[in-house]
Design an enzyme around this catalytic site. Structure first.
Site, short mmCIF file in Angstrom:
data_model
loop_
_atom_site.label_atom_id
_atom_site.label_comp_id
_atom_site.label_asym_id
_atom_site.label_seq_id
_atom_site.Cartn_x
_atom_site.Cartn_y
_atom_site.Cartn_z
N ASP A 1 13.95 -3.54 -87.88
CA ASP A 1 14.87 -4.23 -86.98
C ASP A 1 14.22 -4.34 -85.60
O ASP A 1 13.94 -3.33 -84.96
CB ASP A 1 16.17 -3.42 -86.93
CG ASP A 1 17.22 -4.03 -86.02
OD1 ASP A 1 16.92 -5.00 -85.30
OD2 ASP A 1 18.35 -3.50 -86.04
N ILE A 2 14.04 -5.56 -85.13
CA ILE A 2 13.33 -5.77 -83.85
C ILE A 2 14.10 -5.17 -82.67
O ILE A 2 13.50 -4.81 -81.66
CB ILE A 2 13.05 -7.28 -83.64
CG1 ILE A 2 11.91 -7.51 -82.65
CG2 ILE A 2 14.31 -8.04 -83.22
CD1 ILE A 2 11.36 -8.92 -82.66
N GLY B 1 21.90 -14.27 -87.26
CA GLY B 1 20.55 -13.78 -87.49
C GLY B 1 20.07 -12.79 -86.43
O GLY B 1 20.84 -11.98 -85.92
N ASP C 1 19.22 -13.38 -83.43
CA ASP C 1 19.86 -13.70 -82.14
C ASP C 1 21.16 -12.89 -81.99
O ASP C 1 21.40 -12.25 -80.95
CB ASP C 1 20.15 -15.21 -82.11
CG ASP C 1 20.52 -15.75 -80.76
OD1 ASP C 1 20.42 -15.01 -79.77
OD2 ASP C 1 20.93 -16.93 -80.70
N SER D 1 12.32 -19.24 -86.90
CA SER D 1 12.72 -20.41 -87.72
C SER D 1 12.82 -20.16 -89.22
O SER D 1 13.21 -21.08 -89.96
CB SER D 1 11.79 -21.63 -87.50
OG SER D 1 12.05 -22.24 -86.25
N GLY E 1 14.78 -18.20 -90.97
CA GLY E 1 16.08 -17.82 -91.51
C GLY E 1 17.01 -19.02 -91.55
O GLY E 1 16.83 -19.93 -92.36
N1 AR6 Z 1 15.00 -7.89 -86.72
C1 AR6 Z 1 13.93 -8.61 -87.15
N2 AR6 Z 1 14.03 -9.75 -87.85
C2 AR6 Z 1 15.28 -10.19 -88.13
C3 AR6 Z 1 16.45 -9.50 -87.73
C4 AR6 Z 1 16.27 -8.30 -86.98
N3 AR6 Z 1 17.31 -7.58 -86.54
N4 AR6 Z 1 17.53 -10.20 -88.18
C5 AR6 Z 1 17.06 -11.27 -88.84
N5 AR6 Z 1 15.71 -11.26 -88.83
P1 AR6 Z 1 17.07 -16.27 -87.94
P2 AR6 Z 1 16.03 -18.90 -87.10
C6 AR6 Z 1 14.76 -12.23 -89.40
O1 AR6 Z 1 18.04 -16.89 -88.87
O2 AR6 Z 1 15.69 -19.25 -88.50
C7 AR6 Z 1 20.73 -18.13 -84.91
O3 AR6 Z 1 22.08 -18.46 -85.17
C8 AR6 Z 1 15.23 -13.09 -90.54
O4 AR6 Z 1 15.12 -12.40 -91.78
O5 AR6 Z 1 17.53 -15.13 -87.10
O6 AR6 Z 1 15.00 -19.16 -86.03
C9 AR6 Z 1 20.24 -18.73 -83.62
O7 AR6 Z 1 21.26 -18.75 -82.63
C10 AR6 Z 1 14.24 -14.25 -90.46
O8 AR6 Z 1 13.03 -13.92 -91.15
O9 AR6 Z 1 16.44 -17.36 -86.89
C11 AR6 Z 1 19.87 -20.12 -84.04
O10 AR6 Z 1 21.00 -20.97 -84.11
C12 AR6 Z 1 13.92 -14.34 -88.97
O11 AR6 Z 1 14.45 -13.15 -88.38
C13 AR6 Z 1 19.31 -19.92 -85.43
O12 AR6 Z 1 19.92 -18.72 -85.91
C14 AR6 Z 1 14.53 -15.54 -88.27
O13 AR6 Z 1 15.82 -15.82 -88.82
C15 AR6 Z 1 17.83 -19.70 -85.43
O14 AR6 Z 1 17.36 -19.68 -86.75
#
Ligand code: AR6
Length: 176
Positions: free
Chosen positions: A14-15, A36, A38, A121, A123
């Site tokens: 977890d970042i 996600g 964020d 991007s 997720g």
């Molecule tokens: N620590 C590390 N990596 C994570 C964590 C965490 N706690 N949680 C998720 N990931 P995403 P996107 C990974 O969906 O595709 C939001 O609603 C996850 O498994 O977080 O850039 C924003 O507000 C994946 O591999 O981001 C935008 O609207 C990676 O982080 C939108 O999502 C990115 O997944 C951005 O979508």
């Protein structure tokens, strides 16, 4: 590739838990939070983060903006906006590379020695994971070959499958 070996690390977890200079957030252009990573960052940093984000007037896709880390163990958060995957012909690769470059520039400008990236991007925005890992590895290695800061870049993967894709992407660079 020279230099990438000791300056790039792959971490699974977890970042929001990383006690380093800066973590990167995969945000949306409003910068006001979402799901996600964020959502996890906003929850862990606390409500003051949204307050600061409201004053930034959003962020364009491919660009990045910096805030304090508030209740996070990291000192700063670098918010970047990755492209939504639309099939690959809408400039997605260049925009994703730009996220990494702009985030690294901000990290360097703020004396960050260590910065961690999530897989931007891949997720909710549906970028193909292996292609995104390749762009991340190539863009970061090109940057750090040319600059001394940040000293260390961590690819923070949420699961083992993503960590394996990053291992392959970094190994491909070493083979040249
Ligand atoms: N620590 C590390 N990596 C994570 C964590 C965490 N706690 N949680 C998720 N990931 P995403 P996107 C990974 O969906 O595709 C939001 O609603 C996850 O498994 O977080 O850039 C924003 O507000 C994946 O591999 O981001 C935008 O609207 C990676 O982080 C939108 O999502 C990115 O997944 C951005 O979508």
């Amino acid at each position: 590739m020279d230099g990438i070996g000791d300056r790039v690390r792959i971490h699974t977890g977890d970042i929001t838990r990383l006690a380093i200079d800066a973590i990167v957030n995969a945000a949306n252009s409003s910068l006001l939070g979402g799901g996600g990573v964020d959502g996890a960052i906003h929850r862990a940093a606390g409500p003051e983060l949204e307050f600061e984000c409201r004053m930034l007037n959003g962020c364009r896709t491919g660009d990045a903006k910096l805030t304090k880390g508030y209740r996070l163990p990291a000192r700063y958060i670098i918010h970047t906006v990755g492209p939504v995957w639309q099939g690959g012909r809408k400039g997605e690769a260049e925009l994703l590379a730009s996220c990494y470059r702009r985030s690294l520039e901000l990290a360097a400008a703020n004396d960050c020695r260590t910065v961690a990236f999530p897989a931007i991007s891949t997720g909710i925005y549906h970028y193909p994971k292996d292609e995104a890992a390749g762009i991340a590895a190539r863009t970061v290695s090109t940057f750090i070959e040319q600059k001394t800061m940040p000293e260390t870049v961590i690819f923070c993967c949420f699961d083992d499958q993503m960590a394996e894709l990053y291992r392959q992407a970094v190994a491909a660079l070493r083979k040249g």
